[in-house]
Write a protein that holds these residues in place. Structure first.
Motif, PDB file in Angstrom:
ATOM      1  N   VAL A 252      43.040  32.323  31.402  1.00  0.00           N
ATOM      2  CA  VAL A 252      43.370  32.051  32.885  1.00  0.00           C
ATOM      3  C   VAL A 252      44.685  31.327  32.975  1.00  0.00           C
ATOM      4  CG1 VAL A 252      42.729  31.310  35.089  1.00  0.00           C
ATOM      5  CG2 VAL A 252      40.833  32.512  33.545  1.00  0.00           C
ATOM      6  N   ASN A 253      44.954  30.263  32.201  1.00  0.00           N
ATOM      7  CA  ASN A 253      46.143  29.544  32.470  1.00  0.00           C
ATOM      8  C   ASN A 253      47.505  30.466  32.088  1.00  0.00           C
ATOM      9  OD1 ASN A 253      45.162  27.111  33.534  1.00  0.00           O
ATOM     10  ND2 ASN A 253      44.508  26.205  31.516  1.00  0.00           N
ATOM     11  N   LEU A 271      49.462  37.976  40.837  1.00  0.00           N
ATOM     12  CA  LEU A 271      48.281  36.676  40.554  1.00  0.00           C
ATOM     13  C   LEU A 271      46.726  37.062  41.355  1.00  0.00           C
ATOM     14  CD1 LEU A 271      47.561  33.950  39.737  1.00  0.00           C
ATOM     15  CD2 LEU A 271      48.629  32.819  41.466  1.00  0.00           C
ATOM     16  N   VAL A 272      47.062  37.637  42.538  1.00  0.00           N
ATOM     17  CA  VAL A 272      45.766  37.909  43.470  1.00  0.00           C
ATOM     18  C   VAL A 272      45.076  39.036  42.573  1.00  0.00           C
ATOM     19  CG1 VAL A 272      45.085  38.898  45.537  1.00  0.00           C
ATOM     20  CG2 VAL A 272      46.796  37.225  45.682  1.00  0.00           C
ATOM     21  N   VAL A 273      45.867  40.044  42.179  1.00  0.00           N
ATOM     22  CA  VAL A 273      45.117  41.008  41.601  1.00  0.00           C
ATOM     23  C   VAL A 273      44.620  40.409  40.226  1.00  0.00           C
ATOM     24  CG1 VAL A 273      45.597  43.152  40.260  1.00  0.00           C
ATOM     25  CG2 VAL A 273      46.662  42.969  42.274  1.00  0.00           C
ATOM     26  N   ALA A 274      45.352  39.585  39.457  1.00  0.00           N
ATOM     27  CA  ALA A 274      44.603  38.955  38.366  1.00  0.00           C
ATOM     28  C   ALA A 274      43.507  38.399  38.611  1.00  0.00           C
ATOM     29  CB  ALA A 274      45.842  37.990  37.671  1.00  0.00           C
ATOM     30  N   LEU A 275      43.363  37.479  39.629  1.00  0.00           N
ATOM     31  CA  LEU A 275      42.186  36.598  40.275  1.00  0.00           C
ATOM     32  C   LEU A 275      41.102  37.459  40.560  1.00  0.00           C
ATOM     33  CD1 LEU A 275      43.925  33.864  42.251  1.00  0.00           C
ATOM     34  CD2 LEU A 275      43.056  33.820  39.957  1.00  0.00           C
ATOM     35  N   VAL A 276      41.256  38.811  41.046  1.00  0.00           N
ATOM     36  CA  VAL A 276      40.313  39.564  41.503  1.00  0.00           C
ATOM     37  C   VAL A 276      39.460  40.140  40.231  1.00  0.00           C
ATOM     38  CG1 VAL A 276      39.753  42.000  42.518  1.00  0.00           C
ATOM     39  CG2 VAL A 276      41.307  40.256  43.803  1.00  0.00           C
ATOM     40  N   ILE A 277      40.534  40.655  39.088  1.00  0.00           N
ATOM     41  CA  ILE A 277      39.988  40.934  37.802  1.00  0.00           C
ATOM     42  C   ILE A 277      39.217  39.797  37.261  1.00  0.00           C
ATOM     43  CG2 ILE A 277      40.701  41.985  35.675  1.00  0.00           C
ATOM     44  CD1 ILE A 277      43.364  43.328  37.123  1.00  0.00           C
ATOM     45  N   ILE A 278      39.747  38.685  37.166  1.00  0.00           N
ATOM     46  CA  ILE A 278      39.012  37.641  36.394  1.00  0.00           C
ATOM     47  C   ILE A 278      37.508  37.343  37.221  1.00  0.00           C
ATOM     48  CG2 ILE A 278      38.967  35.250  36.348  1.00  0.00           C
ATOM     49  CD1 ILE A 278      42.074  35.338  35.914  1.00  0.00           C
ATOM     50  N   THR A 279      37.655  37.273  38.478  1.00  0.00           N
ATOM     51  CA  THR A 279      36.304  37.189  39.442  1.00  0.00           C
ATOM     52  C   THR A 279      35.232  38.502  38.900  1.00  0.00           C
ATOM     53  OG1 THR A 279      37.404  36.167  41.161  1.00  0.00           O
ATOM     54  CG2 THR A 279      35.317  37.230  41.626  1.00  0.00           C
ATOM     55  N   LEU A 280      35.724  39.780  38.823  1.00  0.00           N
ATOM     56  CA  LEU A 280      34.789  40.895  38.463  1.00  0.00           C
ATOM     57  C   LEU A 280      34.307  40.646  36.866  1.00  0.00           C
ATOM     58  CD1 LEU A 280      37.060  43.828  40.029  1.00  0.00           C
ATOM     59  CD2 LEU A 280      34.595  42.834  40.868  1.00  0.00           C
ATOM     60  N   LEU A 281      35.288  40.174  36.111  1.00  0.00           N
ATOM     61  CA  LEU A 281      34.946  39.991  34.640  1.00  0.00           C
ATOM     62  C   LEU A 281      33.780  38.826  34.643  1.00  0.00           C
ATOM     63  CD1 LEU A 281      35.391  40.408  31.759  1.00  0.00           C
ATOM     64  CD2 LEU A 281      37.092  38.713  31.706  1.00  0.00           C
ATOM     65  N   ALA A 282      34.213  37.751  35.405  1.00  0.00           N
ATOM     66  CA  ALA A 282      33.034  36.680  35.443  1.00  0.00           C
ATOM     67  C   ALA A 282      31.663  37.277  35.892  1.00  0.00           C
ATOM     68  CB  ALA A 282      33.590  35.510  36.385  1.00  0.00           C
ATOM     69  N   LEU A 283      31.723  38.062  36.755  1.00  0.00           N
ATOM     70  CA  LEU A 283      30.536  38.685  37.164  1.00  0.00           C
ATOM     71  C   LEU A 283      29.846  39.666  36.364  1.00  0.00           C
ATOM     72  CD1 LEU A 283      31.517  39.342  41.124  1.00  0.00           C
ATOM     73  CD2 LEU A 283      29.662  37.866  40.249  1.00  0.00           C
ATOM     74  N   VAL A 284      30.698  40.369  35.914  1.00  0.00           N
ATOM     75  CA  VAL A 284      30.035  41.387  34.802  1.00  0.00           C
ATOM     76  C   VAL A 284      29.546  40.800  33.579  1.00  0.00           C
ATOM     77  CG1 VAL A 284      30.679  43.196  33.171  1.00  0.00           C
ATOM     78  CG2 VAL A 284      31.824  43.279  35.519  1.00  0.00           C
ATOM     79  N   ARG A 287      29.249  34.974  33.585  1.00  0.00           N
ATOM     80  CA  ARG A 287      29.707  33.675  33.152  1.00  0.00           C
ATOM     81  C   ARG A 287      30.593  32.905  34.264  1.00  0.00           C
ATOM     82  NH1 ARG A 287      26.558  31.196  29.341  1.00  0.00           N
ATOM     83  NH2 ARG A 287      26.240  32.527  27.556  1.00  0.00           N
ATOM     84  N   ARG A 288      30.273  32.257  34.737  1.00  0.00           N
ATOM     85  CA  ARG A 288      31.075  31.478  35.795  1.00  0.00           C
ATOM     86  C   ARG A 288      32.076  30.700  35.204  1.00  0.00           C
ATOM     87  NH1 ARG A 288      25.774  31.641  36.624  1.00  0.00           N
ATOM     88  NH2 ARG A 288      24.898  32.261  38.650  1.00  0.00           N
ATOM     89  N   SER A 289      32.280  30.381  34.118  1.00  0.00           N
ATOM     90  CA  SER A 289      33.407  29.410  33.419  1.00  0.00           C
ATOM     91  C   SER A 289      34.532  30.224  33.815  1.00  0.00           C
ATOM     92  CB  SER A 289      33.100  29.237  31.998  1.00  0.00           C
ATOM     93  OG  SER A 289      33.158  30.796  31.284  1.00  0.00           O
ATOM     94  N   PHE A 290      34.909  31.390  33.758  1.00  0.00           N
ATOM     95  CA  PHE A 290      36.160  32.087  33.894  1.00  0.00           C
ATOM     96  C   PHE A 290      36.404  31.966  35.460  1.00  0.00           C
ATOM     97  CE2 PHE A 290      35.423  34.313  30.081  1.00  0.00           C
ATOM     98  CZ  PHE A 290      36.655  34.688  29.598  1.00  0.00           C
ATOM     99  N   LEU A 291      35.740  32.016  36.325  1.00  0.00           N
ATOM    100  CA  LEU A 291      35.997  31.730  37.887  1.00  0.00           C
ATOM    101  C   LEU A 291      36.477  30.387  38.090  1.00  0.00           C
ATOM    102  CD1 LEU A 291      36.476  33.420  40.169  1.00  0.00           C
ATOM    103  CD2 LEU A 291      34.110  32.845  40.940  1.00  0.00           C
ATOM    104  N   THR A 292      35.540  29.502  37.427  1.00  0.00           N
ATOM    105  CA  THR A 292      35.848  27.930  37.511  1.00  0.00           C
ATOM    106  C   THR A 292      37.214  27.737  36.966  1.00  0.00           C
ATOM    107  OG1 THR A 292      33.644  27.497  37.027  1.00  0.00           O
ATOM    108  CG2 THR A 292      35.103  25.728  36.788  1.00  0.00           C
TER     109      THR A 292
END
Length: 360
Positions: A252-253, A271-284, A287-292
């Protein structure tokens, strides 16, 4: 007397049941209850300690190790100083046979694992430092030796937290190899970019690329552990948790800082697109660590949208918006994940991810 999910986890930890047997029992119980696909709301187990007794024992171990190190230094003198941390590491290995294998105490085991790895590293860097090698070589080899030691610790004691320490030592070796003097100087002096420049793929390509590749590698290893324990009953899931704690910041960093530093509406949009992808990945992967790890960058996006003037009102709005968003996602994590997983088509490994279902 009722039989709970915690009893199953305890049985797996004690070796009474295998993880596969425990997962089968859980599946049968869910089938009989008519909720095979349902998972508890708190479906990412995490445990530092099981009671205050573990905290008490851990404090005692830290004091005891300090006392032993002091005593050895007092009687051994200068000649013993180089190998003193290694001796303490050997004592930690000995004690882990009782506290980890026999008593299965989590926090004391973490203390012993940390002291073991630190002891190997300190002895290695002290001994190698007297061999006339360059500082970079000394530090890298010390990190590698400590990582190998933690690999032996994991193999012997199967402590999930030791995988985290192993990863930190590996990351230390990678950072020492790839960090340039210029990038380190810029970070220390607070020059343009600061930490952002340090992890920016354009400004520090070697360092940032190594960080990104490290994150990808650790993420794949974590997913290997996760798919071996989709019901998250035993040490494989716990090991995956600690590995995700390493992979998430590295990935993420690097991605988020590179996009944010590119500037302008285009950079923020990516960046917004990347954050949306990160959120979806965390849900799939559940693992909440990615969103954290992405929370700070979500705050940066909100600040850019509202116009970061630095005044009290602006930051109040940012805190309220960010807090509301994170709270909402955390509160409705289970139904959100269920919706995402149902929309996604079948893909390799989907059936080996944690079961999904809405509790609403």
């Amino acid at each position: 007397m009722s039989f709970t999910f915690e009893d199953l986890r305890a049985a797996v930890a004690a070796g009474v049941l295998t993880e596969a047997q425990a997962a089968s029992v859980t599946a049968l119980a869910n089938d009989r209850a008519g909720k095979r696909a349902a998972m508890p709301a708190e479906d990412e187990p995490f445990e530092f300690f099981r009671g205050f007794s573990e905290i008490f024992v851990s404090i005692g171990l830290v004091i005891l190790l300090s006392g032993i190190a002091t005593m050895l230094a007092w009687f051994g003198g200068i000649a013993l100083m180089s190998v003193l941390p290694l001796i303490c590491a050997g004592i930690c290995w000995w004690w882990a046979g009782y506290f980890t294998l026999k008593r299965r105490m989590n926090l004391p085991s973490m203390v012993l694992a940390t002291a073991f790895g630190g002891g190997i590293y300190l002895s290695a860097i002290t001994i190698l430092g007297q061999a006339g090698l360059s500082l970079r070589v000394v530090v890298v080899v010390s990190f590698v030796l400590a990582a190998l030691g933690m690999g032996l610790w994991y193999r012997r004691f199967r402590l999930p937290f030791s995988a985290f320490i192993l990863g930190l030592f590996a990351l230390g070796a990678i950072y020492t190899l790839t960090a340039s003097v210029d990038s380190l100087g810029g970070f220390v002096e607070g020059s343009r970019g600061g930490m952002g420049g340090f992890f920016d793929l354009r400004e520090s390509p070697q360092f940032a690329t190594a960080t990104l590749l490290f994150g990808v590698a650790v993420f794949l290893v974590a997913m290997w552990f996760d798919t071996r324990d989709p019901h998250r009953l035993g040490r494989h899931a716990a090991t995956a948790f600690w590995l995700h704690m390493l992979a998430a910041p590295a990935l993420v960093n690097t991605v988020a800082l590179t996009l944010y530093n590119s500037g302008g509406a285009g950079g923020i949009g990516l960046l917004v697109v990347a954050l949306v992808i990160i959120t979806l990945l965390a849900l799939v992967i559940d693992r909440r660590s990615f969103l954290t790890a992405a929370i700070a960058y979500i705050a940066l996006v909100i600040a850019w949208v509202v116009g970061d003037s630095g005044d009290f009102g602006t930051w109040t709005f940012i805190l309220i918006a960010l807090g509301g968003l994170i709270t909402a996602i955390g509160t409705w994590w289970v139904p959100l994940r269920a919706g995402v997983m149902r929309v996604l088509p079948d893909f390799p490994g989907k059936s080996r991810l944690p079961p999904y279902g809405s509790t609403e």
